[in-house]
Design an enzyme around this catalytic site. Sequence first.
Site, PDB file in Angstrom:
ATOM      1  N   SER A 149       0.818  -1.224   0.000  1.00  0.00           N
ATOM      2  CA  SER A 149       0.000   0.000   0.000  1.00  0.00           C
ATOM      3  C   SER A 149       0.847   1.268   0.000  1.00  0.00           C
ATOM      4  O   SER A 149       0.456   2.289   0.550  1.00  0.00           O
ATOM      5  CB  SER A 149      -0.997  -0.007   1.170  1.00  0.00           C
ATOM      6  OG  SER A 149      -0.300   0.059   2.390  1.00  0.00           O
ATOM      7  N   LYS A 150       2.049   1.189  -0.615  1.00  0.00           N
ATOM      8  CA  LYS A 150       2.813   2.414  -0.927  1.00  0.00           C
ATOM      9  C   LYS A 150       2.563   2.774  -2.388  1.00  0.00           C
ATOM     10  O   LYS A 150       3.301   3.545  -2.985  1.00  0.00           O
ATOM     11  CB  LYS A 150       4.307   2.155  -0.708  1.00  0.00           C
ATOM     12  CG  LYS A 150       4.759   2.205   0.762  1.00  0.00           C
ATOM     13  CD  LYS A 150       6.277   2.031   0.841  1.00  0.00           C
ATOM     14  CE  LYS A 150       6.774   2.071   2.264  1.00  0.00           C
ATOM     15  NZ  LYS A 150       6.666   3.426   2.889  1.00  0.00           N
ATOM     16  N   LEU A 206       1.514 -19.298 -16.021  1.00  0.00           N
ATOM     17  CA  LEU A 206       2.225 -20.007 -14.942  1.00  0.00           C
ATOM     18  C   LEU A 206       2.029 -19.307 -13.593  1.00  0.00           C
ATOM     19  O   LEU A 206       1.852 -18.108 -13.551  1.00  0.00           O
ATOM     20  CB  LEU A 206       3.726 -20.059 -15.286  1.00  0.00           C
ATOM     21  CG  LEU A 206       3.991 -20.750 -16.629  1.00  0.00           C
ATOM     22  CD1 LEU A 206       5.441 -20.572 -17.015  1.00  0.00           C
ATOM     23  CD2 LEU A 206       3.598 -22.214 -16.555  1.00  0.00           C
TER      24      LEU A 206
END
Length: 390
Positions: A148-149, A390
């Site tokens: 959450s930066k 993948l």
Amino acid sequence: AKKHKFWETQPVGQFKDIGNLSLQEGPIEPPTPTSEVKQEPYNLPGPYEWTVCDMDSDETCNEVYNLLTTNYVEDDENMFRFNYSKEFLRWALRPPGYYKSWHIGVRVKTSKKLVAFITGVPARIRVRNEVVKMAEINFLCVHKKLRSKRLAPVMIKEITRRVHLENIWHAAYTAGVVLPTPITTCQYWHRSLNPKKLIDVGFSRLGARMTMSRTIKLYKLPDSTVTPGFRKMELRDVPAVTRLLRNYLSQFVVAPDFDEHDVEHWLLPTENVVDSYLVDSPVTHEVTDFCSFYTLPSSILGHQNYSTLKAAYSYYNVTTKTPLLQLMNDALIIAKQKDYDVFNALDVMQNESFLKELKFGPGDGQLHYYLYNYRLQNGLKPMELGLVLL
Ligand SMILES: COc1cc([C@H]2SCC(=O)N2c2cccnc2)c(CCCN2CCN(C)CC2)cc1O
């Protein structure tokens, strides 16, 4: 509706456009001359700097492995975390025509510690009857301490910029979360191979009115495969497997456009990374069927007796003579022989036809597939999707 501040600025299908039949299917924005693409990298927050992760370097590959092993995707109850191996990462990130500059890291300027990663590899993906050059975006990972930066949006913009510099304007990616706008939503299914371990570590639960011995018996498999002519794929099989696979994948709305070089890279067996088997008809000596799975172990978080869960993931499977049920049961038998604990599959392609009958159970969570800068009129059913990322 949930605010998608970043994704509402991007050329992707927007929720508000769902059902708008006046919007054409295909590219959302036109390409621009590569000379007009932003030449310099996007700005990172102060303490961080961009780096290219050279996967050929053992040191850098170790750094990437260590970042992912401690900070990548966990299950919804934080009991397991993907533990991609170094050889798997080298395989996944160096297909024919790959760009090192698309293996992007973020380091702390002072300590040089690798704290974030995002990758792209080039792929030719057919959408209906158009083959589109795309980037397959994967391994977006931000260190747990830097969440959450708002690092992810700038990393996504930077890899988009580097993809544009190579004159590629579309991408494919998946996520466990709903973003604007999935082209399809798939479900994970799991087939127990080592039910006792899966129950001990909390991956599975003992069924109601079931004992452990009854459960072990329920999932028991024969010691050897049953299909005559079933054998490991070899280099000499690449042309035949390519023909078989191209034919089979042509039925799906979205699928990779594999050529022989792609098949050699993605499907030739590589120990502990990808296993491929085929049916070499004893009578005609033609290759009639093919199955494959890749190896992606998971770390078991905080368990006393076990640290790793060995998981196989269904990859590409083709049948023209052998019943798919029988071929996939042979794949399960091989995986059990190789000491896998669980065999995972998505409900894509024709997988639904064998999941329940081969005793797969539904998993915790969905996988949403996305295309960047490419609109599909309506969503697809999972069985219309012929692409495994993948
Ligand atoms: C525990 O059940 C599942 C675990 C997983 C994955 S998540 C990391 C991990 O190690 N997994 C695992 C463990 C053991 C065996 N195979 C896979 C999956 C696949 C991913 C599920 N996405 C993860 C992200 N959210 C947001 C949505 C669901 C399915 C399971 O039903």
